[in-house]
Design a protein around this motif. Sequence first.
Motif, PDB file in Angstrom:
ATOM      1  N   UNK A  75       0.815  -1.211   0.000  1.00 18.91           N
ATOM      2  CA  UNK A  75       0.000   0.000   0.000  1.00 18.91           C
ATOM      3  C   UNK A  75       0.851   1.264   0.000  1.00 18.91           C
ATOM      4  N   UNK A  76       1.999   1.238   0.687  1.00 16.74           N
ATOM      5  CA  UNK A  76       2.889   2.391   0.656  1.00 16.74           C
ATOM      6  C   UNK A  76       3.462   2.600  -0.736  1.00 16.74           C
ATOM      7  N   UNK A  77       3.848   1.511  -1.382  1.00 15.84           N
ATOM      8  CA  UNK A  77       4.401   1.612  -2.730  1.00 15.84           C
ATOM      9  C   UNK A  77       3.365   2.141  -3.699  1.00 15.84           C
ATOM     10  N   UNK A  78       2.133   1.640  -3.602  1.00 19.70           N
ATOM     11  CA  UNK A  78       1.088   2.071  -4.522  1.00 19.70           C
ATOM     12  C   UNK A  78       0.666   3.513  -4.263  1.00 19.70           C
ATOM     13  N   UNK A  79       0.860   3.991  -3.030  1.00 18.62           N
ATOM     14  CA  UNK A  79       0.480   5.359  -2.705  1.00 18.62           C
ATOM     15  C   UNK A  79       1.376   6.381  -3.395  1.00 18.62           C
ATOM     16  N   UNK A  80       2.612   6.002  -3.703  1.00 16.78           N
ATOM     17  CA  UNK A  80       3.551   6.941  -4.321  1.00 16.78           C
ATOM     18  C   UNK A  80       3.643   6.762  -5.835  1.00 16.78           C
ATOM     19  N   UNK A  81       3.192   5.608  -6.333  1.00 10.01           N
ATOM     20  CA  UNK A  81       3.377   5.257  -7.747  1.00 10.01           C
ATOM     21  C   UNK A  81       2.140   5.585  -8.584  1.00 10.01           C
ATOM     22  N   UNK A 100      -3.496  -6.480  -6.345  1.00 13.69           N
ATOM     23  CA  UNK A 100      -2.367  -6.640  -5.417  1.00 13.69           C
ATOM     24  C   UNK A 100      -2.722  -7.602  -4.296  1.00 13.69           C
ATOM     25  N   UNK A 101      -3.906  -7.442  -3.707  1.00  9.94           N
ATOM     26  CA  UNK A 101      -4.314  -8.322  -2.614  1.00  9.94           C
ATOM     27  C   UNK A 101      -4.566  -9.752  -3.107  1.00  9.94           C
ATOM     28  N   UNK A 102      -5.167  -9.878  -4.280  1.00  5.85           N
ATOM     29  CA  UNK A 102      -5.467 -11.224  -4.783  1.00  5.85           C
ATOM     30  C   UNK A 102      -4.199 -11.990  -5.152  1.00  5.85           C
ATOM     31  N   UNK A 103      -3.256 -11.322  -5.776  1.00  3.73           N
ATOM     32  CA  UNK A 103      -2.041 -12.019  -6.227  1.00  3.73           C
ATOM     33  C   UNK A 103      -1.042 -12.210  -5.088  1.00  3.73           C
ATOM     34  N   UNK A 104      -0.970 -11.207  -4.196  1.00  2.71           N
ATOM     35  CA  UNK A 104       0.112 -11.200  -3.216  1.00  2.71           C
ATOM     36  C   UNK A 104      -0.380 -11.410  -1.790  1.00  2.71           C
ATOM     37  N   UNK A 105      -1.668 -11.559  -1.603  1.00  5.63           N
ATOM     38  CA  UNK A 105      -2.197 -11.731  -0.258  1.00  5.63           C
ATOM     39  C   UNK A 105      -1.970 -10.525   0.608  1.00  5.63           C
ATOM     40  N   UNK A 106      -1.842  -9.355  -0.038  1.00  2.00           N
ATOM     41  CA  UNK A 106      -1.621  -8.112   0.725  1.00  2.00           C
ATOM     42  C   UNK A 106      -0.192  -7.922   1.161  1.00  2.00           C
ATOM     43  N   UNK A 107       0.737  -8.828   0.764  1.00  2.00           N
ATOM     44  CA  UNK A 107       2.126  -8.713   1.193  1.00  2.00           C
ATOM     45  C   UNK A 107       3.030  -8.902  -0.006  1.00  2.00           C
ATOM     46  N   UNK A 108       4.183  -8.252   0.076  1.00  2.05           N
ATOM     47  CA  UNK A 108       5.257  -8.543  -0.861  1.00  2.05           C
ATOM     48  C   UNK A 108       6.531  -8.679  -0.074  1.00  2.05           C
ATOM     49  N   UNK A 109       7.456  -9.425  -0.623  1.00  4.92           N
ATOM     50  CA  UNK A 109       8.765  -9.555   0.031  1.00  4.92           C
ATOM     51  C   UNK A 109       9.814  -9.708  -1.036  1.00  4.92           C
ATOM     52  N   UNK A 110      11.056  -9.476  -0.646  1.00  2.00           N
ATOM     53  CA  UNK A 110      12.142  -9.593  -1.603  1.00  2.00           C
ATOM     54  C   UNK A 110      12.440 -11.041  -1.866  1.00  2.00           C
ATOM     55  N   UNK A 166      -7.467  -2.562  -9.416  1.00  2.00           N
ATOM     56  CA  UNK A 166      -8.530  -3.090  -8.575  1.00  2.00           C
ATOM     57  C   UNK A 166      -7.931  -3.749  -7.343  1.00  2.00           C
ATOM     58  N   UNK A 167      -8.368  -4.957  -7.051  1.00  2.00           N
ATOM     59  CA  UNK A 167      -7.842  -5.677  -5.887  1.00  2.00           C
ATOM     60  C   UNK A 167      -6.752  -6.669  -6.292  1.00  2.00           C
TER      61      UNK A 167
END
Length: 256
Positions: free
Chosen positions: A216-222, A246-256, A243-244
């Motif tokens: 959500x922080x990344x999407x807020x600036x991009x 990011x949440x559907x593909x990543x479960x609301x999380x991303x990691x390196x 749409x949703x």
Amino acid sequence: MIDVGASRLSEVEKASSHGSAALCFSNVSASYGPYRALFSVSFSVPAGSVVALLGANGAGKSTVARVATGLVPVTGGHVFFHGTDITGWSAWRIARLGLVHAPEGRSVFATLTVEENLELDFVKSAGRHRADQAVERAYGFFPRLKERRRQLAGTLSGGEQRMLSLARVLSVPPKMLIVDELTFGLSPGIAAEVFSSLRALKDQGCTLLVVEQHVHQALAIAERAVVLAHGSIAYEGPISEMGDLAERLLGGKTAS
């Protein structure tokens, strides 16, 4: 999944050749020894824009950053920077073009003060006569560092060391900055300061590719997003059309 076919490659290459894109990946593949990390990846980062690069653990995000800046060689395809084919270029040569990578982690000289860390880079990259201006610019991005200018870098908190490493990268304003998991392990307060510095860069017209675990922080600036899944493009386009996803593909999380 989006099928990246010949028409998509044509669009990417056209954007690159006309200079409308700062960074273009055209059918790029990359490997670590026998392990393939990227599979025919094609996307572009418009000049002056901010693009969020998202994906689950092991999706290939950091590999994209390393390929773009010459740290990992491609095994297929081409990378363009402002219309110049930089495929196979060394990292230092790419950096001289103004494409800068701020990797995950801290890169400071622990036995030097904050100001000595800054001056070490700024004198080298900007020259002695411009070093003072560069130091003040760094303090403008991170006022907390100015308060600790005489403190040894090794005694700073982890978040403050991360700020210092980013400030060193920004010694001379880059044409494009790739930031890789800048806020990993940081407190919410310091993470907010880091994102504030990215917004300041954005306002100054710097192109940004933001690899970030906090979706959500990344999407807020991009304005746009590129989503990777298993080393391939799963989505590329405007944030407004996700749409949703990011949440559907990543479960609301991303990691390196």
